[in-house]
Design an enzyme around this catalytic site. Structure first.
Site, PDB file in Angstrom:
ATOM      1  N   GLN A 114      75.527 -35.272  -4.106  1.00  0.00           N
ATOM      2  CA  GLN A 114      74.977 -34.314  -5.055  1.00  0.00           C
ATOM      3  C   GLN A 114      75.978 -33.193  -5.314  1.00  0.00           C
ATOM      4  OE1 GLN A 114      71.177 -32.815  -3.835  1.00  0.00           O
ATOM      5  NE2 GLN A 114      71.112 -31.220  -5.376  1.00  0.00           N
TER       6      GLN A 114
ATOM      7  N   SER B 179      77.136 -37.735   2.078  1.00  0.00           N
ATOM      8  CA  SER B 179      75.742 -37.315   1.999  1.00  0.00           C
ATOM      9  C   SER B 179      74.932 -38.334   1.181  1.00  0.00           C
ATOM     10  CB  SER B 179      75.662 -35.906   1.403  1.00  0.00           C
ATOM     11  OG  SER B 179      74.350 -35.385   1.477  1.00  0.00           O
ATOM     12  N   LEU B 180      74.384 -37.940   0.043  1.00  0.00           N
ATOM     13  CA  LEU B 180      73.678 -38.883  -0.828  1.00  0.00           C
ATOM     14  C   LEU B 180      74.509 -40.138  -1.079  1.00  0.00           C
ATOM     15  CD1 LEU B 180      71.767 -39.808  -3.223  1.00  0.00           C
ATOM     16  CD2 LEU B 180      73.297 -38.453  -4.654  1.00  0.00           C
TER      17      LEU B 180
ATOM     18  N   ARG C 189      63.950 -39.576  -0.713  1.00  0.00           N
ATOM     19  CA  ARG C 189      64.762 -38.544  -0.044  1.00  0.00           C
ATOM     20  C   ARG C 189      64.860 -37.289  -0.908  1.00  0.00           C
ATOM     21  NH1 ARG C 189      70.469 -37.215   0.039  1.00  0.00           N
ATOM     22  NH2 ARG C 189      71.287 -36.781   2.141  1.00  0.00           N
TER      23      ARG C 189
ATOM     24  N   HIS D  42      71.540 -30.878   5.516  1.00  0.00           N
ATOM     25  CA  HIS D  42      72.184 -31.270   6.771  1.00  0.00           C
ATOM     26  C   HIS D  42      72.047 -30.203   7.855  1.00  0.00           C
ATOM     27  CE1 HIS D  42      73.653 -34.641   4.514  1.00  0.00           C
ATOM     28  NE2 HIS D  42      74.206 -33.824   3.638  1.00  0.00           N
TER      29      HIS D  42
ATOM     30  N   GLN E  93      71.300 -38.056   9.533  1.00  0.00           N
ATOM     31  CA  GLN E  93      72.100 -37.418   8.483  1.00  0.00           C
ATOM     32  C   GLN E  93      71.326 -36.334   7.756  1.00  0.00           C
ATOM     33  OE1 GLN E  93      72.184 -38.054   4.591  1.00  0.00           O
ATOM     34  NE2 GLN E  93      74.169 -39.096   4.431  1.00  0.00           N
TER      35      GLN E  93
END
Length: 313
Positions: free
Chosen positions: A19, A100-101, A125, A208, A257
């Site tokens: 993102q 991440s994503l 998510r 996170h 994560q």
């Protein structure tokens, strides 16, 4: 191809962004290509008109966590699908990783998840993180310094503002911190006082970090409802910077994560040292992955996916 040619061919790692790289109309270059068919598949799985997100949504809508994650996931898959359909002009990936994503995109690309299940997870998510951010507002900032300096700044601020954590280890000179808006603001001021550059990120969530714990139950339920392949191509995980090839590993890794830091510098090192990759390929919108790679593993050449193919526009 001879054995010598095969052994000397570049061993490619495919990198997928997270993102923050979203932009208006970022799906337009792919809308008339064969790859565009996957947009309907993602839309059905996510229960959202993803084509409109990729072509018509304004900046305000794309700034929403739930919308941004689904848009970046789909745009990255469009680039990946186009590479797969390129009649051999694109290299096969030896390993995959996503920031991440982007880890969810990497799992689809590596065959650990179907497009349908990947889209369901990303949608769940994003919704869960957006709700968590509303109940526990957060902020993030990028510190232009190594881990030691960032840790020292965080430790100093936490004396009075304990809701502050190290969230991303992006490279030797970039560490992202996250926490409550008050704690992040205090860290930004302290960094300025000691001459360390620090940039606030345009997010309203402390990704996170433990502030995302309210999203964990919803994500866990979504993870139980999808099927991971028993074996898949190598993916280097954010939370432990280790190579994984078993689908059974991922429910736990994805949950970790959500509330734990992204060790991206470690991921890039593992792709080089353990997976044996000799070239990196930035797949998806923006140039963030290429930029981080050039600063962290400058000895590895980096290409962007759009450099390998004619423009589809």
């Amino acid at each position: 191809m001879t054995a010598n040619q095969a052994s000397s061919a570049p061993r490619t790692a495919a990198l997928f962004p997270g993102q923050g790289v979203q932009r208006q109309a970022m799906g337009a270059p792919w809308s008339a290509t064969p790859a565009w068919g996957l947009v309907e598949e993602v839309s059905q799985a996510a229960g959202l008109d993803v084509a409109r997100l990729l072509l018509e949504a304004d900046a305000a809508e794309l700034a929403r966590t739930d919308r941004a994650q689904l848009a970046v996931f789909t745009a990255s898959l469009l680039a990946w699908r186009t590479l797969e359909q390129a009649d051999g002009s694109a290299p096969a990936a030896r390993a995959h990783a996503g920031h991440s994503l982007g880890e969810y995109t990497a799992l689809v690309a590596a065959g650990a998840l179907s497009v349908h299940d990947g889209a369901r997870l990303v949608a769940a998510r994003g919704r869960a993180m957006a709700r968590a951010a509303r109940s526990r507002p957060g902020a993030m900032a990028a510190v232009t310094a190594g881990r030691d300096m960032a840790e020292a700044l965080v430790a100093e601020v936490r004396v009075h503002r304990p809701a502050l954590w190290l969230a991303n280890f992006n490279g030797p000179r970039q560490t992202v911190v996250a926490g409550s808006p008050e704690a992040v603001e205090a860290l930004v001021r302290r960094a300025e006082d000691v001459g360390v550059a620090c940039t606030r990120l345009a997010v309203s969530a402390a990704c996170h970090t433990p502030l995302m714990e309210p999203a964990a139950e919803e994500l866990a339920q979504a993870l139980e409802s999808v099927e991971f392949a028993p074996r898949h191509a190598p993916v280097v995980a954010n939370v432990d910077a280790a190579v994984h090839t078993h689908g059974a590993d991922w429910p736990g890794l994805c949950l970790a994560q959500l509330t734990g830091p992204v060790h991206w510098n470690g991921v890039l090192g593992t792709l080089r040292d353990t997976a044996g990759c000799t070239r990196l390929l930035d797949v998806g919108p923006g140039r963030t992955m290429a930029g981080l790679a050039r600063r962290t593993v400058p000895e590895l050449p980096v290409q962007r996916a759009d450099q390998l193919l004619p423009s589809p526009a």
